[in-house]
Design a protein around this motif. Structure first.
Motif, PDB file in Angstrom:
ATOM      1  N   LEU A  41      -6.252  13.448  -1.699  1.00 22.22           N
ATOM      2  CA  LEU A  41      -7.297  13.195  -0.479  1.00 22.22           C
ATOM      3  C   LEU A  41      -6.360  14.366   0.716  1.00 22.22           C
ATOM      4  O   LEU A  41      -7.261  14.946   1.596  1.00 22.22           O
ATOM      5  N   MET A  42      -5.150  14.269   0.948  1.00 19.02           N
ATOM      6  CA  MET A  42      -4.519  15.227   1.666  1.00 19.02           C
ATOM      7  C   MET A  42      -4.905  16.464   1.411  1.00 19.02           C
ATOM      8  O   MET A  42      -5.035  17.530   2.443  1.00 19.02           O
ATOM      9  N   ASP A  99       0.770  -1.148  -0.040  1.00 20.79           N
ATOM     10  CA  ASP A  99      -0.079   0.080   0.006  1.00 20.79           C
ATOM     11  C   ASP A  99       0.838   1.339   0.116  1.00 20.79           C
ATOM     12  O   ASP A  99       1.774   1.369   0.835  1.00 20.79           O
ATOM     13  N   TRP A 117      -2.263  -1.598  -3.532  1.00 18.92           N
ATOM     14  CA  TRP A 117      -3.160  -0.622  -3.659  1.00 18.92           C
ATOM     15  C   TRP A 117      -2.367   0.725  -4.022  1.00 18.92           C
ATOM     16  O   TRP A 117      -1.531   1.267  -3.777  1.00 18.92           O
ATOM     17  N   HIS A 118      -3.071   1.420  -5.247  1.00 16.29           N
ATOM     18  CA  HIS A 118      -2.450   2.652  -5.828  1.00 16.29           C
ATOM     19  C   HIS A 118      -3.702   3.598  -5.853  1.00 16.29           C
ATOM     20  O   HIS A 118      -4.857   3.429  -6.294  1.00 16.29           O
ATOM     21  N   TYR A 119      -3.579   4.905  -5.030  1.00 16.63           N
ATOM     22  CA  TYR A 119      -4.556   5.663  -5.265  1.00 16.63           C
ATOM     23  C   TYR A 119      -4.272   7.199  -4.977  1.00 16.63           C
ATOM     24  O   TYR A 119      -3.023   7.315  -4.685  1.00 16.63           O
ATOM     25  N   ASP A 120      -5.144   8.131  -4.890  1.00 14.31           N
ATOM     26  CA  ASP A 120      -4.602   9.614  -5.070  1.00 14.31           C
ATOM     27  C   ASP A 120      -4.523   9.922  -3.834  1.00 14.31           C
ATOM     28  O   ASP A 120      -5.432  10.769  -3.196  1.00 14.31           O
ATOM     29  N   ALA A 121      -3.701   9.585  -3.145  1.00 14.02           N
ATOM     30  CA  ALA A 121      -3.345  10.044  -1.375  1.00 14.02           C
ATOM     31  C   ALA A 121      -2.979  11.492  -1.566  1.00 14.02           C
ATOM     32  O   ALA A 121      -3.703  12.007  -0.584  1.00 14.02           O
ATOM     33  N   TRP A 161      -8.721   2.964   9.009  1.00 13.55           N
ATOM     34  CA  TRP A 161      -9.589   4.079   8.062  1.00 13.55           C
ATOM     35  C   TRP A 161     -10.876   4.166   8.525  1.00 13.55           C
ATOM     36  O   TRP A 161     -11.624   5.143   8.445  1.00 13.55           O
ATOM     37  N   GLY A 182      -9.065   4.999  -7.062  1.00  9.83           N
ATOM     38  CA  GLY A 182      -7.838   4.253  -7.136  1.00  9.83           C
ATOM     39  C   GLY A 182      -7.897   2.934  -7.529  1.00  9.83           C
ATOM     40  O   GLY A 182      -9.018   2.530  -8.281  1.00  9.83           O
ATOM     41  N   GLY A 193       0.275   3.839   1.092  1.00  6.03           N
ATOM     42  CA  GLY A 193       0.139   4.600   2.363  1.00  6.03           C
ATOM     43  C   GLY A 193       0.882   4.106   3.422  1.00  6.03           C
ATOM     44  O   GLY A 193       0.786   4.990   4.485  1.00  6.03           O
TER      45      GLY A 193
END
Length: 231
Positions: free
Chosen positions: A222-223, A131, A215-219, A151, A199, A133
């Motif tokens: 989100l921040m 992940d 897991w690949h997502y637009d962290a 989460w 993601g 993150g």
């Protein structure tokens, strides 16, 4: 309704038949309506083959059969077969990819419903979670419970599955996550904001369990929504 055609035939010239199919694919690029095809050889007979051809619907299959290239391919195929090919036309009434169902339990039962016991039924004991993150991989069902609880403690959230693809032992899911920030997250106090991000998750399955995940997502997105960095 998905439509499947099974073509059963005998041939002693499979290499020549493959060349016919290759020419057909080249000639019908942008025209054909076939979505998936499989050619299988009978383990008990060197000359017995079965083709399984999938279409979005019977109507789309009929469009494909009316292409002049399809008729030409069929005539060339018949010339290479020992006897006339046999056709079976099928409307698909149930279509389940069991590994996909396993992956969806992660999103529905474990993540959204919070059924922590589901982790033991979904993830192998040596499961490894990659992940972006997390600085270190989470291991096994307990690692996933820990991650999901973090989460869920920070957000009330849902996953919307936008698309999925199953290939061999891998399940790829494109998803949209929507969550209301209700608890501390990465040092940020609850803001009450509703955030979204997209993601992709890839799971590798074996022996009826998920063995590995990415897991690949637009962290960063989100921040930014939480005010953790400049827009």
């Amino acid at each position: 309704m998905t439509f499947v055609q099974i073509v059963d035939y005998e041939t002693s010239r499979p290499e020549d038949l493959n060349q016919v199919l290759d020419r057909y694919l080249a000639k019908t690029n942008g025209k054909r309506t076939v979505t998936h095809s499989v050619i299988a050889k009978d383990r008990e007979s060197d000359t017995h083959y079965v083709d399984v051809v999938e279409f979005p619907s019977y109507e789309e299959a009929m469009k494909n059969s009316h292409l002049p290239e399809t008729d030409q391919m069929f005539q060339e195929m018949v010339a290479l077969c020992d006897g006339m090919p046999r056709f079976t036309n099928l409307d698909v009434v149930r279509d389940e990819h069991l590994n996909t169902m396993l992956a969806n339990r992660m999103f529905n039962d474990l993540a959204m419903k919070g059924d922590m016991s589901a982790a033991d039924e979904i993830f192998a004991s040596d499961y490894r979670d990659h992940d972006i993150g997390n600085p270190q991989d989470k291991i096994g069902p307990e690692g996933m419970r820990e991650d999901v609880q973090m989460w869920r403690g920070a957000f009330d959230f849902t996953f919307t599955i936008d698309a999925q693809m199953a290939q061999d032992d891998y399940i790829t899911t494109l998803w949209t996550w929507t969550g209301k920030h209700k608890g501390e997250f990465m040092g940020v106090a609850p803001t009450g904001k509703t955030c979204t991000m997209t993601g992709t998750t890839v799971f590798r399955c074996a022996d009826g369990m998920i063995k590995e995940g990415w897991w690949h997502y637009d962290a960063m997105g989100l921040m930014r929504q939480l005010g953790m960095m400049d827009t």
